[in-house]
Design a protein around this motif. Structure first.
Motif, short mmCIF file in Angstrom:
data_model
loop_
_atom_site.label_atom_id
_atom_site.label_comp_id
_atom_site.label_asym_id
_atom_site.label_seq_id
_atom_site.Cartn_x
_atom_site.Cartn_y
_atom_site.Cartn_z
N SER A 20 -5.18 4.03 -8.27
CA SER A 20 -5.27 2.58 -8.43
C SER A 20 -4.04 2.01 -9.13
CB SER A 20 -6.53 2.21 -9.22
OG SER A 20 -7.70 2.68 -8.57
N ALA A 21 -3.43 2.81 -10.01
CA ALA A 21 -2.27 2.33 -10.78
C ALA A 21 -0.97 2.41 -10.00
CB ALA A 21 -2.14 3.13 -12.08
N GLY A 22 -0.95 3.12 -8.90
CA GLY A 22 0.28 3.30 -8.15
C GLY A 22 0.68 2.08 -7.33
N LYS A 23 1.95 2.01 -7.01
CA LYS A 23 2.47 0.96 -6.13
C LYS A 23 2.40 1.45 -4.68
CE LYS A 23 5.65 -0.93 -9.60
NZ LYS A 23 7.06 -1.25 -9.93
N PRO A 24 2.46 0.52 -3.73
CA PRO A 24 2.42 0.93 -2.32
C PRO A 24 3.50 1.96 -2.00
CG PRO A 24 2.18 -1.44 -2.51
CD PRO A 24 2.50 -0.95 -3.89
N GLY A 25 3.08 3.05 -1.39
CA GLY A 25 4.01 4.11 -1.01
C GLY A 25 4.25 5.15 -2.09
N ASN A 26 3.69 4.93 -3.28
CA ASN A 26 3.91 5.86 -4.39
C ASN A 26 2.87 6.98 -4.41
OD1 ASN A 26 6.05 4.34 -5.21
ND2 ASN A 26 5.15 3.63 -7.12
N SER A 44 -6.61 8.63 -2.22
CA SER A 44 -5.66 7.72 -1.57
C SER A 44 -6.43 6.55 -0.97
CB SER A 44 -4.87 8.45 -0.47
OG SER A 44 -5.71 8.70 0.66
N ASP A 45 -5.73 5.43 -0.80
CA ASP A 45 -6.29 4.31 -0.04
C ASP A 45 -5.16 3.48 0.54
OD1 ASP A 45 -5.29 2.86 -2.16
OD2 ASP A 45 -7.10 1.66 -2.45
N ILE A 46 -5.51 2.59 1.46
CA ILE A 46 -4.53 1.72 2.10
C ILE A 46 -4.40 0.44 1.28
CG2 ILE A 46 -3.93 0.44 4.18
CD1 ILE A 46 -5.58 2.42 5.78
N VAL A 47 -3.19 0.10 0.91
CA VAL A 47 -2.95 -1.10 0.11
C VAL A 47 -3.20 -2.34 0.98
CG1 VAL A 47 -1.26 -2.37 -1.26
CG2 VAL A 47 -1.23 0.13 -1.25
#
Length: 463
Positions: A365-371, A231-234
């Motif tokens: 990395s491919a996910g959208k914020p909150g996904n 996980s990381d912060i967008v």
């Protein structure tokens, strides 16, 4: 950290020297009795002088074995204990077996053996006594028994006994005083080490902590089927350029602290922090693993809880001046990885390696914020417990084939009943409602605030 006395003379080195001191006392006591007997008889016997001389030479010879730094000193004193008993028994036979002096000398031998070496050494001493009495009776011809020994003989042995017990008492006092001091310092050192180990455990994975705690346990590098979380912060990089260093540090520490609590709650192994990114493993630790299916469910459950906790943190961060709500994106994959310690003999790192680890990172990395994006392998393990939405296939860097991905929605049991958690964030509006945490006596107050907010918004629309 131990005292200088304990460093210079540890207990295992004090014991042989004190055994030598007590052997000398016993030797002098028996020698004095032998010489005193001949003086009373007004005739010096060659046997008496020989036994006394041998006894003194033996005491001097055994001093060599009592030196702490003597590399050739035998580790066991079996033959010394045998000789102690043998010589004293021969001396008793030469004294013609006087009852009380004999009892006192044998009692001192037993006391010394039991206090210095236990039952085993007492058996060795008694074996020596038996051999000595047999030698004196049959070989030396001392077959007469003196039932009425001279008073001076008894007094000499009594004085020797008194001296022995006095010295032993002084030694015991010193020994136990040193023991108490060393024990106190050991407890203090132990508490310091426990405190240091507790602090250290915050920086290393749980399997490494278990290995340090159990000196017989080693971490074996092996292939395991595990679930990997990233996980990381967008937008954290851009945010770091806008905030002051102190504010950014407080935000990041607060975020990592809360996420670590969630990971520990679900028995995940925090592999590492990489700035704002977090890597967590499930199934790597055999002590906490519940099987690949339950580990995968635990991992996704942790991800849902982290997303929920992130909503709570947004309220706190808004007070720090962060107007734009921060969101995290999460990637999860399950599969075989190589787990263990990697590095050199001077620097080791506990982690998991392999294509399945890289895939979890690519999903994040491919996910959208909150996904929360998961692979097909993870979805097949959790699909009966957690509802997921098919997001089709993506092209992941480093993989020649397309990757099927799914987006985690929620637990099926939560969607079947009443929803207890509501959260929404947009420009000028933020709502976080957790029915499980609202108490009955706060219910009316919450409703009033929602009604007031709705009326205020409605009036604005009218005007």
């Amino acid at each position: 950290m131990f005292s200088q006395v304990a460093k210079d003379k540890p207990f295992k080195e004090l014991l042989p020297q004190y055994q030598y001191y007590f052997r000398v006392l016993l030797g002098f006591c028996a020698t004095a009795a032998l010489i005193g007997k001949d003086i009373n008889d007004q005739h010096m016997h060659i046997e008496t002088l020989s036994i006394a001389g041998i006894m003194m030479m033996y005491c001097a010879f055994t001093y060599w074995f009592s030196l702490p730094k003597q590399p050739h000193r035998p580790s066991r004193s079996t033959w010394l204990a045998l000789i102690d008993g043998f010589i004293i028994a021969v001396a008793i036979s030469e004294l013609e077996y006087p009852p009380w002096p004999s009892i006192l000398l044998i009692t001192l031998l037993q006391f010394n053996a039991l206090s210095q070496g236990g039952i085993k050494q007492a058996f060795e001493v008694n074996t020596g006594i038996t051999l000595g009495l047999v030698t004196g009776f049959f070989l030396l011809g001392n077959q007469s028994i003196n039932l009425n020994p001279d008073t001076s003989l008894t007094n000499v042995v009594l004085i020797g006994t008194f001296a022995y017990l006095s010295v032993y008492g002084a030694y015991s006092y010193r020994f136990f005083k040193q023991l108490r001091t060393s024990n106190k310092e050991y407890r203090e050192e132990n508490e310091t080490l426990r405190s240091q180990f507790y602090k250290l455990s915050h920086y290393i994975p749980k399997p490494v902590t278990a290995m340090i705690r159990d000196k017989n346990q080693d971490i074996v590098t092996e292939r395991k089927r595990i679930t990997v979380f990233f996980s990381d912060i967008v937008g954290f990089t851009e945010l770091s350029e806008e905030l002051e260093a102190e504010t950014l540090s407080e935000l990041l520490n607060n975020y990592l602290s809360e996420m670590s609590k969630v990971a520990n709650q679900f028995n995940g192994t925090i592999d590492k922090f990489m700035g704002d990114a977090i890597m967590v493993l499930f199934g790597d630790d055999s002590e906490t693993s519940q099987g690949i299916k339950k580990d995968a469910v635990s991992c996704v459950s942790m991800a849902l809880e982290m997303s929920k906790r992130m909503q709570e943190l947004q309220v706190h961060w808004s007070e720090l001046g962060i107007k734009k709500p921060l969101q995290i994106r999460i990637g999860i994959n399950s599969g075989y990885c190589t787990v263990g310690t990697f590095g050199t003999d001077k620097s080791l790192d506990y982690t998991a390696l392999g294509a399945n680890v890289n895939l979890a990172s690519r999903l994040e990395s491919a996910g959208k914020p909150g996904n929360i994006l998961i692979s097909h392998e993870t979805w097949s393990l959790i699909k009966d417990v957690i509802l997921c939405q098919d997001k089709g296939q993506i092209k992941a860097k480093g993989f020649s084939y397309p990757i099927q991905v799914y987006q985690v929605i929620n637990f099926r049991k939560n969607l079947a009943g009443k929803q207890s958690y509501l959260s929404e964030n947009m420009e000028g509006f933020s709502m976080h409602l957790d029915l499980e945490k609202i108490k009955n006596y706060d219910k009316e107050q919450v409703i009033n605030k929602l009604v007031t907010a709705a009326k205020t918004l409605h009036k604005k629309d009218i005007h």
